[in-house]
Write a protein that holds these residues in place. Sequence first.
Motif, PDB file in Angstrom:
ATOM      1  N   TYR A   1      37.007 -58.358 126.783  1.00 56.74           N
ATOM      2  CA  TYR A   1      37.594 -59.684 126.622  1.00 56.74           C
ATOM      3  C   TYR A   1      38.631 -59.993 127.691  1.00 56.74           C
ATOM      4  CZ  TYR A   1      39.658 -63.771 124.388  1.00 56.74           C
ATOM      5  OH  TYR A   1      40.121 -65.037 124.121  1.00 56.74           O
ATOM      6  N   GLY A   2      39.389 -59.016 128.100  1.00 53.40           N
ATOM      7  CA  GLY A   2      40.394 -59.229 129.132  1.00 53.40           C
ATOM      8  C   GLY A   2      40.860 -57.904 129.684  1.00 53.40           C
ATOM      9  N   GLU A   3      41.658 -57.979 130.718  1.00 55.53           N
ATOM     10  CA  GLU A   3      42.104 -56.755 131.378  1.00 55.53           C
ATOM     11  C   GLU A   3      43.538 -56.424 130.991  1.00 55.53           C
ATOM     12  OE1 GLU A   3      42.503 -54.801 135.851  1.00 55.53           O
ATOM     13  OE2 GLU A   3      41.510 -56.737 135.569  1.00 55.53           O
ATOM     14  N   HIS A   4      43.688 -55.407 130.162  1.00 55.54           N
ATOM     15  CA  HIS A   4      44.979 -54.757 129.963  1.00 55.54           C
ATOM     16  C   HIS A   4      44.707 -53.307 129.599  1.00 55.54           C
ATOM     17  CE1 HIS A   4      44.767 -54.882 125.552  1.00 55.54           C
ATOM     18  NE2 HIS A   4      44.611 -56.181 125.585  1.00 55.54           N
ATOM     19  N   ALA A   5      45.730 -52.474 129.679  1.00 61.75           N
ATOM     20  CA  ALA A   5      45.529 -51.027 129.688  1.00 61.75           C
ATOM     21  C   ALA A   5      44.802 -50.491 128.469  1.00 61.75           C
ATOM     22  CB  ALA A   5      46.881 -50.323 129.840  1.00 61.75           C
ATOM     23  N   SER A   6      45.103 -50.993 127.276  1.00 59.83           N
ATOM     24  CA  SER A   6      44.468 -50.438 126.085  1.00 59.83           C
ATOM     25  C   SER A   6      42.965 -50.729 126.069  1.00 59.83           C
ATOM     26  CB  SER A   6      45.130 -50.965 124.807  1.00 59.83           C
ATOM     27  OG  SER A   6      45.085 -52.370 124.759  1.00 59.83           O
TER      28      SER A   6
ATOM     29  N   LYS B   1      68.548 -58.206 124.504  1.00 61.19           N
ATOM     30  CA  LYS B   1      68.850 -56.925 123.853  1.00 61.19           C
ATOM     31  C   LYS B   1      68.206 -56.836 122.462  1.00 61.19           C
ATOM     32  CE  LYS B   1      71.325 -55.123 127.142  1.00 61.19           C
ATOM     33  NZ  LYS B   1      70.826 -53.946 127.906  1.00 61.19           N
ATOM     34  N   VAL B   2      66.962 -57.294 122.378  1.00 61.73           N
ATOM     35  CA  VAL B   2      66.193 -57.196 121.134  1.00 61.73           C
ATOM     36  C   VAL B   2      65.000 -56.280 121.398  1.00 61.73           C
ATOM     37  CG1 VAL B   2      64.792 -58.449 119.449  1.00 61.73           C
ATOM     38  CG2 VAL B   2      66.890 -59.477 120.358  1.00 61.73           C
ATOM     39  N   PRO B   3      64.901 -55.151 120.698  1.00 64.54           N
ATOM     40  CA  PRO B   3      63.826 -54.195 120.972  1.00 64.54           C
ATOM     41  C   PRO B   3      62.453 -54.688 120.536  1.00 64.54           C
ATOM     42  CG  PRO B   3      65.100 -53.498 119.068  1.00 64.54           C
ATOM     43  CD  PRO B   3      65.812 -54.679 119.653  1.00 64.54           C
ATOM     44  N   VAL B   4      61.441 -54.244 121.259  1.00 66.77           N
ATOM     45  CA  VAL B   4      60.052 -54.548 120.924  1.00 66.77           C
ATOM     46  C   VAL B   4      59.337 -53.232 120.638  1.00 66.77           C
ATOM     47  CG1 VAL B   4      57.868 -55.540 121.714  1.00 66.77           C
ATOM     48  CG2 VAL B   4      60.042 -56.583 122.402  1.00 66.77           C
ATOM     49  N   TYR B   5      58.648 -53.178 119.516  1.00 65.76           N
ATOM     50  CA  TYR B   5      57.848 -52.013 119.150  1.00 65.76           C
ATOM     51  C   TYR B   5      56.388 -52.320 119.471  1.00 65.76           C
ATOM     52  CZ  TYR B   5      62.007 -50.429 116.692  1.00 65.76           C
ATOM     53  OH  TYR B   5      63.288 -50.037 116.398  1.00 65.76           O
ATOM     54  N   GLY B   6      55.738 -51.380 120.141  1.00 61.18           N
ATOM     55  CA  GLY B   6      54.337 -51.576 120.504  1.00 61.18           C
ATOM     56  C   GLY B   6      53.401 -51.134 119.407  1.00 61.18           C
ATOM     57  N   SER B   7      52.102 -51.242 119.682  1.00 57.81           N
ATOM     58  CA  SER B   7      51.100 -50.786 118.722  1.00 57.81           C
ATOM     59  C   SER B   7      50.264 -49.638 119.269  1.00 57.81           C
ATOM     60  CB  SER B   7      50.178 -51.951 118.325  1.00 57.81           C
ATOM     61  OG  SER B   7      49.589 -52.542 119.471  1.00 57.81           O
ATOM     62  N   GLU B   8      50.506 -49.256 120.520  1.00 58.49           N
ATOM     63  CA  GLU B   8      49.815 -48.102 121.110  1.00 58.49           C
ATOM     64  C   GLU B   8      50.554 -47.668 122.372  1.00 58.49           C
ATOM     65  OE1 GLU B   8      47.894 -48.673 124.164  1.00 58.49           O
ATOM     66  OE2 GLU B   8      48.763 -50.663 124.147  1.00 58.49           O
TER      67      GLU B   8
ATOM     68  N   GLU C   1      50.086 -47.529 125.649  1.00 56.97           N
ATOM     69  CA  GLU C   1      50.205 -48.294 126.882  1.00 56.97           C
ATOM     70  C   GLU C   1      51.312 -49.331 126.790  1.00 56.97           C
ATOM     71  OE1 GLU C   1      48.788 -47.370 129.523  1.00 56.97           O
ATOM     72  OE2 GLU C   1      47.320 -45.978 128.693  1.00 56.97           O
ATOM     73  N   GLN C   2      51.518 -49.893 125.602  1.00 57.01           N
ATOM     74  CA  GLN C   2      52.603 -50.855 125.431  1.00 57.01           C
ATOM     75  C   GLN C   2      53.968 -50.173 125.550  1.00 57.01           C
ATOM     76  OE1 GLN C   2      52.050 -53.295 121.907  1.00 57.01           O
ATOM     77  NE2 GLN C   2      49.841 -53.336 122.197  1.00 57.01           N
ATOM     78  N   VAL C   3      54.041 -48.945 125.092  1.00 55.70           N
ATOM     79  CA  VAL C   3      55.291 -48.189 125.200  1.00 55.70           C
ATOM     80  C   VAL C   3      55.553 -47.824 126.660  1.00 55.70           C
ATOM     81  CG1 VAL C   3      56.536 -46.122 124.438  1.00 55.70           C
ATOM     82  CG2 VAL C   3      55.028 -47.330 122.847  1.00 55.70           C
ATOM     83  N   LYS C   4      54.514 -47.500 127.398  1.00 49.08           N
ATOM     84  CA  LYS C   4      54.674 -47.195 128.823  1.00 49.08           C
ATOM     85  C   LYS C   4      55.258 -48.383 129.577  1.00 49.08           C
ATOM     86  CE  LYS C   4      50.888 -43.832 129.328  1.00 49.08           C
ATOM     87  NZ  LYS C   4      49.552 -43.615 129.947  1.00 49.08           N
ATOM     88  N   ILE C   5      54.850 -49.580 129.191  1.00 43.56           N
ATOM     89  CA  ILE C   5      55.311 -50.783 129.876  1.00 43.56           C
ATOM     90  C   ILE C   5      56.780 -51.063 129.595  1.00 43.56           C
ATOM     91  CG2 ILE C   5      55.054 -53.301 129.970  1.00 43.56           C
ATOM     92  CD1 ILE C   5      52.063 -52.907 129.552  1.00 43.56           C
TER      93      ILE C   5
ATOM     94  N   ALA D   1      59.091 -47.991 121.118  1.00 39.97           N
ATOM     95  CA  ALA D   1      58.373 -46.954 120.368  1.00 39.97           C
ATOM     96  C   ALA D   1      57.155 -47.577 119.708  1.00 39.97           C
ATOM     97  CB  ALA D   1      59.284 -46.328 119.315  1.00 39.97           C
ATOM     98  N   ALA D   2      56.300 -46.724 119.158  1.00 31.35           N
ATOM     99  CA  ALA D   2      55.118 -47.215 118.453  1.00 31.35           C
ATOM    100  C   ALA D   2      54.549 -46.119 117.564  1.00 31.35           C
ATOM    101  CB  ALA D   2      54.045 -47.674 119.433  1.00 31.35           C
TER     102      ALA D   2
END
Length: 321
Positions: free
Chosen positions: A36-41, A237-244, A246-250, A254-255
């Motif tokens: 569908y599109g290009e991203h790391a996951s 200064k608001v944290p974002v939690y990933g779902s896998e 590759e999102q944490v690498k970016i 955490a995830a």
Amino acid sequence: MKKTVAIVALCAILIALFAGCGQTSKKVPVIGISQYGEHASLDNCREGFIQGLKDAGLADGKDFTIDYQNAGFDDAIATQIAQTFSANNVAIMVGIATPAAIACFAAAEDKDIPVVFTAITDPVKAKLDKGNITGTSDKLPVDAQLDLIRKIQPEAKTIGIIYTTSEPNSVSAIAEYEEKAPQYGFAIESIGVTQQSEVTLAVDTLLSKGVDCFSNLTDNNVVGVLPSILEKTNEAKVPVYGSEVEQVKIGCVAAAGIDYIALGIQTGKMAAKILKGEATAENMPYETITEFNYYINSAALAEMGLEVPAEIAEKAIESGQ
């Protein structure tokens, strides 16, 4: 003597021609992959899929060839790709992410071409659980994610989530978050978008509402612009939690998530069974990966002034760059 030599030469030519005809008549099955599109996951899903075929004993160029197409997060292009695969009578269509899989299934039905999907959270909700189709689900470990956020941010009250209203996966995931969040003392503040260009505006809105953090889904429109999201959230200064991972690498802090290469490998092995004639897509139920890992980005955590409890840190995989 000259006649004998000529006859021998002619026989050699005929043998070579027949041998060549025999070789060209055996067509190598084509696997049409629509991503569908290009991203790391999603890239990891594709790489894992090809590895899964090889792990099952199939050789690229001999037992299969790949026709890889990328829709660039455009539903219309995903439909065109699937229709082209159907016109070319590929052996199998592979849809990576829900819109691609839905398009493939629609284009394959008339010809009964088997479809294999991956990176789909809820195949039932997407109506991809019946017919000549199978694959793997990347259902989010929502309980583990909520527990992770609570342990890292004990005082947090509100989690912001952005999702695409047309993605059945995301709608299903939002419903689960809203159902389970109160058990962990959270309220969910969600905003639905219809296209990728709306995502960063939704981030601004959620920040203005004072959410304590964001939690990403495996929503393709959102993940596709994650770097832009992180620019805004890091400044606030608001944290974002990933779902896998590759999102944490970016830059997500955490995830609790699955391994998308492993998901792809599992999917490739299922496709190999179809190519070998060992099973049909219709008679092979879709599979769900239930194991997950904790991923952390220590640099991102430190930037937010957050610490990971020892019970999580000792089993978490450091994924910061």
